[in-house]
Structures are given as structure tokens and as C-alpha cells.
Design an enzyme around this catalytic site. Structure first.
Site, PDB file in Angstrom:
ATOM      1  CE  LYS A  72      -4.239  -1.596   2.258  1.00  0.00           C
ATOM      2  NZ  LYS A  72      -5.228  -1.317   3.287  1.00  0.00           N
ATOM      3  CG  ASP A 108      -8.457   0.822   3.291  1.00  0.00           C
ATOM      4  OD1 ASP A 108      -9.244  -0.062   2.912  1.00  0.00           O
ATOM      5  OD2 ASP A 108      -7.215   0.655   3.321  1.00  0.00           O
TER       6      ASP A 108
HETATM    7  N1  LIG Z   1     -11.687  -3.943   7.581  1.00  0.00           N
HETATM    8  C1  LIG Z   1     -10.943  -3.405   6.623  1.00  0.00           C
HETATM    9  O1  LIG Z   1     -11.430  -3.032   5.552  1.00  0.00           O
HETATM   10  C2  LIG Z   1      -9.483  -3.198   6.839  1.00  0.00           C
HETATM   11  C3  LIG Z   1      -8.731  -2.407   5.966  1.00  0.00           C
HETATM   12  C4  LIG Z   1      -7.367  -2.252   6.206  1.00  0.00           C
HETATM   13  C5  LIG Z   1      -6.775  -2.883   7.300  1.00  0.00           C
HETATM   14  N2  LIG Z   1      -7.526  -3.636   8.155  1.00  0.00           N
HETATM   15  C6  LIG Z   1      -6.928  -4.272   9.348  1.00  0.00           C
HETATM   16  O2  LIG Z   1      -6.365  -3.267  10.182  1.00  0.00           O
HETATM   17  C7  LIG Z   1      -5.295  -3.818  10.947  1.00  0.00           C
HETATM   18  C8  LIG Z   1      -4.085  -2.895  10.931  1.00  0.00           C
HETATM   19  O3  LIG Z   1      -3.479  -2.887   9.663  1.00  0.00           O
HETATM   20  P1  LIG Z   1      -2.321  -1.833   9.295  1.00  0.00           P
HETATM   21  O4  LIG Z   1      -1.893  -2.148   7.902  1.00  0.00           O
HETATM   22  O5  LIG Z   1      -2.755  -0.443   9.603  1.00  0.00           O
HETATM   23  O6  LIG Z   1      -1.153  -2.241  10.286  1.00  0.00           O
HETATM   24  P2  LIG Z   1       0.146  -1.405  10.664  1.00  0.00           P
HETATM   25  O7  LIG Z   1       0.350  -0.245   9.731  1.00  0.00           O
HETATM   26  O8  LIG Z   1       1.241  -2.402  10.766  1.00  0.00           O
HETATM   27  O9  LIG Z   1      -0.189  -0.810  12.132  1.00  0.00           O
HETATM   28  C9  LIG Z   1      -0.183  -1.630  13.206  1.00  0.00           C
HETATM   29  C10 LIG Z   1      -0.693  -0.882  14.453  1.00  0.00           C
HETATM   30  O10 LIG Z   1      -0.950  -1.881  15.423  1.00  0.00           O
HETATM   31  C11 LIG Z   1      -0.244  -1.539  16.627  1.00  0.00           C
HETATM   32  N3  LIG Z   1       0.146  -2.765  17.300  1.00  0.00           N
HETATM   33  C12 LIG Z   1       0.720  -3.870  16.761  1.00  0.00           C
HETATM   34  N4  LIG Z   1       0.919  -4.792  17.720  1.00  0.00           N
HETATM   35  C13 LIG Z   1       0.461  -4.259  18.883  1.00  0.00           C
HETATM   36  C14 LIG Z   1       0.374  -4.742  20.228  1.00  0.00           C
HETATM   37  N5  LIG Z   1       0.804  -5.979  20.568  1.00  0.00           N
HETATM   38  N6  LIG Z   1      -0.187  -3.944  21.166  1.00  0.00           N
HETATM   39  C15 LIG Z   1      -0.636  -2.716  20.840  1.00  0.00           C
HETATM   40  N7  LIG Z   1      -0.577  -2.192  19.585  1.00  0.00           N
HETATM   41  C16 LIG Z   1      -0.039  -2.971  18.622  1.00  0.00           C
HETATM   42  C17 LIG Z   1       0.941  -0.719  16.158  1.00  0.00           C
HETATM   43  O11 LIG Z   1       1.420   0.049  17.244  1.00  0.00           O
HETATM   44  P3  LIG Z   1       2.934   0.648  17.247  1.00  0.00           P
HETATM   45  O12 LIG Z   1       2.876   1.900  16.426  1.00  0.00           O
HETATM   46  O13 LIG Z   1       3.219   0.893  18.679  1.00  0.00           O
HETATM   47  O14 LIG Z   1       3.809  -0.416  16.641  1.00  0.00           O
HETATM   48  C18 LIG Z   1       0.296   0.111  15.052  1.00  0.00           C
HETATM   49  O15 LIG Z   1      -0.415   1.200  15.583  1.00  0.00           O
HETATM   50  C19 LIG Z   1      -5.055  -5.216  10.380  1.00  0.00           C
HETATM   51  O16 LIG Z   1      -5.669  -6.158  11.223  1.00  0.00           O
HETATM   52  C20 LIG Z   1      -5.767  -5.185   9.030  1.00  0.00           C
HETATM   53  O17 LIG Z   1      -6.229  -6.463   8.631  1.00  0.00           O
HETATM   54  C21 LIG Z   1      -8.860  -3.805   7.937  1.00  0.00           C
END
Ligand SMILES: NC(=O)c1ccc[n+]([C@@H]2O[C@H](COP(=O)([O-])OP(=O)(O)OC[C@H]3O[C@@H](n4cnc5c(N)ncnc54)[C@H](OP(=O)(O)O)[C@@H]3O)[C@@H](O)[C@H]2O)c1
Length: 272
Positions: A72, A108
Site C-alpha cells: 500500500k 479504506d
Molecule cells: N476492515 C478493513 O477493511 C481493513 C482495511 C485495512 C486494514 N484492516 C486491518 O487493520 C489492521 C491494521 O493494519 P495496518 O496495515 O494499519 O497495520 P500497521 O500499519 O502495521 O499498524 C499496526 C498498528 O498496530 C499496533 N500494534 C501492533 N501490535 C500491537 C500490540 N501488541 N499492542 C498494541 N498495539 C499494537 C501498532 O502500534 P505501534 O505503532 O506501537 O507499533 C500500530 O499502531 C489489520 O488487522 C488489518 O487487517 C482492515
């Protein structure tokens, strides 16, 4: 489904590694109901082959590609244009062929806004967003577009602060402060709960009468949603965010209104 011919539009999703994806089921179900001459596939493309994949899509006349993790934030370099929304969010989740050019955008944010609007109007409300990654950026953008005030809470507070400054949100803090914040809307965009029975916040921090959206959609019923329901909140599964952002993708290439309930049913049927 209409029979395949040289005129059949090809769409798909770029992802890596090749995990389970429900996108082909949702899009193909919508194409069938709308009688669109189109098919949707999933393509496992490692980062080092992304440029070649985009060149291939260009040569084959692919109409649209959804862009998933880990592409992305990197695909924009291979596109002809990236619209203002995707530039501001800093991520492209959709590439559409427009007059022969490949144009990147982001749906999104609209997926999150429309999913929340099933339960609550957003203007003038206070929303708390958990997380500060790519999905958080899209969700915060959407909430601000709809006129909500937004507080971002994240494990790494400096990332929340940076996001607040960049996207014009209101406040930042650690996840542990949720219970102190008066809010009507809560959105989880962290990865906590993805494929595990865990929640980013304690059950005690959740409030009666709020609306809680979990972007995590696998499992469909996360611990956060169960805790929120138990606390007396209205809950919205990540399925709805996924379905509404996909519906906008279909509108972008075909100009048609996508059948939301059919897509949601296809999501359910495509479970593991
Ligand atoms: N429903 C939908 O249409 C849709 C669309 C897009 C994404 N999603 C979902 O959204 C989620 C996030 O995706 P992303 O691409 O944004 O991920 P990302 O950019 O990797 O962001 C991850 C986030 O999660 C936090 N995190 C990870 N492990 C953690 C823990 N153990 N405790 C607390 N915070 C934690 C990170 O905090 P730090 O900054 O402290 O590392 C960061 O804020 C995924 O599950 C994805 O499948 C859903």
C-alpha cells in the site's frame, strides 16, 4: 456469471504472502448480481516483483487492482498518478485504469466512515482511534472529512502524535488512557485481535452507548467487539469496513452501485 470473452474486465487484489483473502468472493458475487462482464482474482506478488506486476497489469489492460499489505505504501512509484486523498493518507489501496492510465486512490477511509454511519452520524462527535499505522491514517482522514473530532491512542505515543499533526486530528496519547476519555465512537486499527483472542484495551475502558468498529475482520467477532457488546456498546465488525471500501472500488471502475448485502453474505460464506 457472463461467459468469459476477450472483452471480460479483469480485476484483482495484490497481496503477499498468499494468505486467505475474501476479496475475490465479495467482488465476484457483486459482478454476478450486477451482470458485469468481469472476473476478480488474487495475485501473490512479493515486494521485489511489484514493478513488474504493475507493468504486466498495464499490458494486460487490467481494469482495477486492490492493493493489500505489504504494497500500500510503495506502489505509488509505479503508477501514472495518485489522487489527493491517497497522497494525504500516504497509502494506495486501489489502482484503477482511467483512459489508459493507472491511477492510485484510497477507499479504506470511506469504508470506515460508511461502516460507522450504519449506526451513528459522524459530524460533531468525538471519536477515539486506536493505532497509528496505515489503517489508522485512513480512518482518521475519514473521520475528519465527516467532521468528527479525533483522538489517536497508540502503543508508541510518538507515532500517534505525528499522525495527529499530519492529518489535523485533535489529541494523542497511550492506549491506557481510553477509560478517561469522553467519546461516542471507538475504532480499533491496531493488529491486536488479528488471528488471536486479544484486545488492545481493557474491558473496563469500554462505555455503554458508544459505537465500536473493529477494523480487524478475522476473526469476525473479536474480543474487543465481545467486550464492547457486553459493556452495552453498539458493535460493527471489520467486515462492513471491508465491504464498503470494496463497494467504492466497484463504483470507481464500473460506475455501478454495488450490492452491499450480497457482498457481506459472500464475505461470510468465504470464511476459513
Ligand atoms: N476492515 C478493513 O477493511 C481493513 C482495511 C485495512 C486494514 N484492516 C486491518 O487493520 C489492521 C491494521 O493494519 P495496518 O496495515 O494499519 O497495520 P500497521 O500499519 O502495521 O499498524 C499496526 C498498528 O498496530 C499496533 N500494534 C501492533 N501490535 C500491537 C500490540 N501488541 N499492542 C498494541 N498495539 C499494537 C501498532 O502500534 P505501534 O505503532 O506501537 O507499533 C500500530 O499502531 C489489520 O488487522 C488489518 O487487517 C482492515
Amino acid at each position: 456469471m457472463l461467459p468469459i470473452s476477450p472483452k471480460t474486465a479483469l480485476c484483482g487484489v495484490l497481496l503477499h504472502p498468499a494468505g486467505h483473502t475474501r476479496s475475490p468472493a465479495m467482488h465476484n458475487a457483486a459482478f454476478a448480481e450486477l451482470e458485469l462482464d468481469a472476473r476478480y482474482l488474487a495475485f501473490d506478488v512479493p515486494p521485489e516483483e511489484l514493478g513488474e506486476a504493475v507493468a504486466g497489469a498495464r499490458a494486460l489492460g487490467i481494469r482495477q487492482l486492490a492493493v493489500s499489505i505489504p504494497h500500500k505504501e510503495t506502489i505509488s512509484g509505479w503508477l501514472d498518478a495518485v489522487d489527493e486523498t491517497a497522497q494525504r493518507i500516504g497509502a494506495v489501496n486501489t489502482v484503477t485504469r482511467v483512459d489508459g492510465r493507472l491511477v492510485g486512490t484510497n477507499t479504506d477511509w470511506l469504508g470506515a466512515a460508511r461502516a460507522l454511519e450504519r449506526e451513528i452520524p459522524l459530524s460533531g462527535r468525538h471519536a477515539v482511534v486506536l493505532g497509528a499505522g496505515g489503517t489508522a491514517r485512513a480512518v482518521v482522514y475519514g473521520l475528519r472529512e465527516r467532521g468528527a473530532a479525533v483522538t489517536v491512542l497508540n502503543r508508541t505515543v510518538s507515532r500517534a502524535e505525528a499522525l495527529v499533526t499530519e492529518l489535523g486530528a485533535d489529541a494523542a496519547g497511550p492506549l491506557s488512557t481510553l477509560g478517561d476519555l469522553d467519546h461516542q465512537i471507538l475504532v480499533n486499527t491496531t493488529r491486536v485481535g488479528l488471528g488471536e483472542d486479544a484486545s488492545p484495551v481493557t474491558a473496563e475502558a469500554l462505555r455503554k452507548g458508544t459505537v465500536v468498529l473493529d477494523a480487524v475482520y478475522d476473526p469476525p467477532q473479536t474480543r474487543l467487539l465481545r467486550d464492547a457488546k457486553h459493556a452495552g456498546a453498539k458493535t460493527i465488525g471489520g467486515k462492513w469496513m471491508l465491504v464498503y471500501q470494496a463497494a467504492e472500488q466497484i463504483a470507481l471502475w464500473s460506475g455501478r452501485d454495488a450490492p452491499i448485502d450480497t457482498m457481506a453474505d459472500a464475505f461470510d460464506a468465504a470464511g476459513h
